[in-house]
Design an enzyme around this catalytic site. Sequence first.
Site, PDB file in Angstrom:
ATOM      1  N   ASP A 180       0.805  -1.137  -0.001  1.00  9.68           N
ATOM      2  CA  ASP A 180       0.109  -0.111   0.177  1.00  9.68           C
ATOM      3  C   ASP A 180       0.874   1.178   0.191  1.00  9.68           C
ATOM      4  O   ASP A 180       0.854   2.042   0.752  1.00  9.68           O
ATOM      5  CB  ASP A 180      -0.921   0.102   1.208  1.00  9.68           C
ATOM      6  CG  ASP A 180      -1.762   1.044   1.545  1.00  9.68           C
ATOM      7  OD1 ASP A 180      -2.115   1.630   0.269  1.00  9.68           O
ATOM      8  OD2 ASP A 180      -2.198   1.712   2.376  1.00  9.68           O
ATOM      9  N   GLU A 406       3.686  -8.024   7.265  1.00 10.52           N
ATOM     10  CA  GLU A 406       2.397  -8.617   6.902  1.00 10.52           C
ATOM     11  C   GLU A 406       2.875  -9.815   5.927  1.00 10.52           C
ATOM     12  O   GLU A 406       1.907  -9.690   5.031  1.00 10.52           O
ATOM     13  CB  GLU A 406       1.463  -7.710   6.569  1.00 10.52           C
ATOM     14  CG  GLU A 406       1.123  -6.452   7.742  1.00 10.52           C
ATOM     15  CD  GLU A 406      -0.040  -5.822   7.219  1.00 10.52           C
ATOM     16  OE1 GLU A 406      -0.683  -5.987   6.394  1.00 10.52           O
ATOM     17  OE2 GLU A 406      -0.594  -4.950   8.291  1.00 10.52           O
ATOM     18  N   TYR A 461      -6.206  -3.347  13.090  1.00 10.77           N
ATOM     19  CA  TYR A 461      -7.001  -2.353  12.494  1.00 10.77           C
ATOM     20  C   TYR A 461      -8.630  -2.666  13.085  1.00 10.77           C
ATOM     21  O   TYR A 461      -9.535  -2.144  12.153  1.00 10.77           O
ATOM     22  CB  TYR A 461      -7.097  -2.141  10.895  1.00 10.77           C
ATOM     23  CG  TYR A 461      -5.591  -1.489  10.648  1.00 10.77           C
ATOM     24  CD1 TYR A 461      -5.526  -0.119  10.534  1.00 10.77           C
ATOM     25  CD2 TYR A 461      -4.632  -2.325  10.262  1.00 10.77           C
ATOM     26  CE1 TYR A 461      -4.477   0.546  10.082  1.00 10.77           C
ATOM     27  CE2 TYR A 461      -3.361  -1.843   9.889  1.00 10.77           C
ATOM     28  CZ  TYR A 461      -3.218  -0.509   9.823  1.00 10.77           C
ATOM     29  OH  TYR A 461      -2.080   0.360   9.325  1.00 10.77           O
ATOM     30  N   GLU A 496       1.121  -1.419  13.871  1.00 11.98           N
ATOM     31  CA  GLU A 496       0.463  -0.397  13.365  1.00 11.98           C
ATOM     32  C   GLU A 496      -1.006  -0.404  13.755  1.00 11.98           C
ATOM     33  O   GLU A 496      -1.554  -1.765  13.960  1.00 11.98           O
ATOM     34  CB  GLU A 496       0.208  -0.883  11.845  1.00 11.98           C
ATOM     35  CG  GLU A 496       1.426  -0.702  10.945  1.00 11.98           C
ATOM     36  CD  GLU A 496       1.113  -1.340   9.393  1.00 11.98           C
ATOM     37  OE1 GLU A 496       0.190  -1.163   9.018  1.00 11.98           O
ATOM     38  OE2 GLU A 496       2.201  -1.428   8.797  1.00 11.98           O
TER      39      GLU A 496
HETATM   40  C1  GCB Z   1      -1.206  -2.219   7.039  1.00 10.09           C
HETATM   41  C2  GCB Z   1      -0.034  -2.361   5.922  1.00 10.09           C
HETATM   42  C3  GCB Z   1       0.577  -1.008   5.416  1.00 10.09           C
HETATM   43  C4  GCB Z   1      -0.853  -0.166   4.949  1.00 10.09           C
HETATM   44  C5  GCB Z   1      -1.836  -0.087   6.180  1.00 10.09           C
HETATM   45  C6  GCB Z   1      -3.367   0.642   5.697  1.00 10.09           C
HETATM   46  O1  GCB Z   1      -1.488  -3.287   7.447  1.00 10.09           O
HETATM   47  O2  GCB Z   1       1.217  -2.646   6.848  1.00 10.09           O
HETATM   48  O3  GCB Z   1       1.294  -0.608   4.688  1.00 10.09           O
HETATM   49  O4  GCB Z   1      -0.670   1.073   4.491  1.00 10.09           O
HETATM   50  O5  GCB Z   1      -2.150  -1.333   6.680  1.00 10.09           O
HETATM   51  O6  GCB Z   1      -3.500   1.675   6.014  1.00 10.09           O
HETATM   52  O7  GCB Z   1      -3.901  -0.171   5.058  1.00 10.09           O
END
Ligand code: GCB
Length: 582
Positions: A180, A406, A461, A496
């Site tokens: 991403d 990941e 997330y 993250e």
């Molecule tokens: C993730 C990735 C990261 C993305 C992020 C997102 O898990 O490691 O590279 O930018 O999510 O914002 O989706």
Amino acid sequence: MGLGDFMLFPQLNNSRLLIKLDGIWDFALGNEEFDESLCLSPIENAEKVYVPASYNEQKADERFYNHYGWAYYQTAFSLPDISEKRLVLRFGAVTHACRVYLNGKQIAAHIGGFLPFETKILQSDLKAVNLLAVAVDNRINTSTLPVGNDIKRAMFGSGLPDFESVHKTEIKPKNYPNFDFFNYSGIHRSVWFYTTPIEHIKDITITTDINGKNASVSVNAALSHGGAADVEILDRYGKTVATGNTDAPLNISDVHLWQPGAAYLYTAKITYKNDCYCQKFGVRSVEVKGSKFLINGKPFYFKGFGKHEDSDFYGRGINQAQNVKDLSLMKWLGANSFRTSHYPYSEEMLNLCDEEGIVVIAETPAVGLNKNSYGKVFETHKKVLCDMIDRDKNHPSIVMWSLANEPDTEDENAHDYFMPLYDLAHERDPQNRPVTTVVCNNNYTADRTAPAMDVICANRYYGWYIFGGDLDAAQQAMTAEMEYFKQFGKPFMITEYGADAISGLHQSVPTMFSEEYQKEYLKCINSVLDKYDFVVGEHVWNFADFQTIQGTMRADGNKKGVFTRDRKPKLAAHYLRERWNK
Ligand code: GCB
């Protein structure tokens, strides 16, 4: 081709000359076929681009932005008489693969877009005026790191419509990153010539051992013609605190430790025949003990971010003013660390972190690894891991290596894939720092790799991709996951967590994409993490908004930054500033 393993950062001193070739270069876009003629003689009707920087955003031209395949750079130069010296040409990073030509002859080739390579130049290769040409290929696929998708599908697309037969549409070949961030390309870091005497220092490895108030310092040097080199250790003010040679450890009494937020750097001045190199280093220890992460024997809590090398116009090209600003903003927030997501950052940035006392988790470019790529990229992964550790081993700021971001660690082959890399990183690193793999699996109980690492690092997330808009559910899911990871008795870090926020979008009821929601989201996840002693850190995703591939999930890039791309704080930044300065 290239010199191989040894890679000291270029230095100007009384035995070494340094010449930067940065500036405006000639440029032409190519296609998928490599065209050697564009490396042999001056490009006709060349475009102009700046080096170092990505080429993608330097022109108001879609062809540059979306380019796929080869691109060609050229510059002409003359050198003063250095016939008595050994001359080396060094590239900080060219993304992703390249071939280098000097006066019509190929002199180097390199694969991998985030680490340096160099090649020796012979006097017989040089003329009064020389033509240096660099051909750069930006294609990614299931065999490259980072990983690209071979199939024609947009990153977040679901099914794969039959474009050719049903929709009568032929899709131009493109890069489909399995990651991403925008697939920026070009000569991303500086290009230098440097000289050394013929008898020279090839590499330096410094390790330290703290004994009470003193430290023993071993300075090992790879020397072109064998023997030993003299070593003088200078304190921060240039005062000599120890002298000796590379054969035996030196002692520093009343040592000043390198501490997070309070850096202290010594310089080892190494003299070998007519060559000299000054290597900065810090004295500090790093250790995982039970569920604690210790720096200098004291528990350390990571407060900070996953970042990107990403800025307007420069793309992924080195932007040192922005680096300075970023570390200053981190200090303003009370942050103490970041991860070089998702590739090794410039040496200039790591040098700055050494100076500023910012703690770094250094990551390889292994992002987007799934079961399709495990069989194909292992050797490349090993090489890039070793090259990164060799380049970065002396940085006191780096306290942990991340093998990947990941990867699909639910896959049954993942454990067998990662354990040899884990062992390799430990063996290769003279400081034997902790090693991790950053994971993100919905079915985390199936993951055998993360718990086998020194620190369990997970991206999460809940409240965004899972239970989006429902912070109540997010809190429960996060709690369940923490309860699960508790059993391993290891340190856990959230590497993250984040929510997109469009700068300036405000809502009295916090809803997704508003600045209020981003702040409430972070508060919610923190309220869970704060309950667990084995949590050793929180890295918010992301420090700043950054550019990605276009898609329905991305409005002009990823907006999970707590700063905008031009470094203006969102509400969340003020919240973190309060939290982290407590
Ligand atoms: C993730 C990735 C990261 C993305 C992020 C997102 O898990 O490691 O590279 O930018 O999510 O914002 O989706």
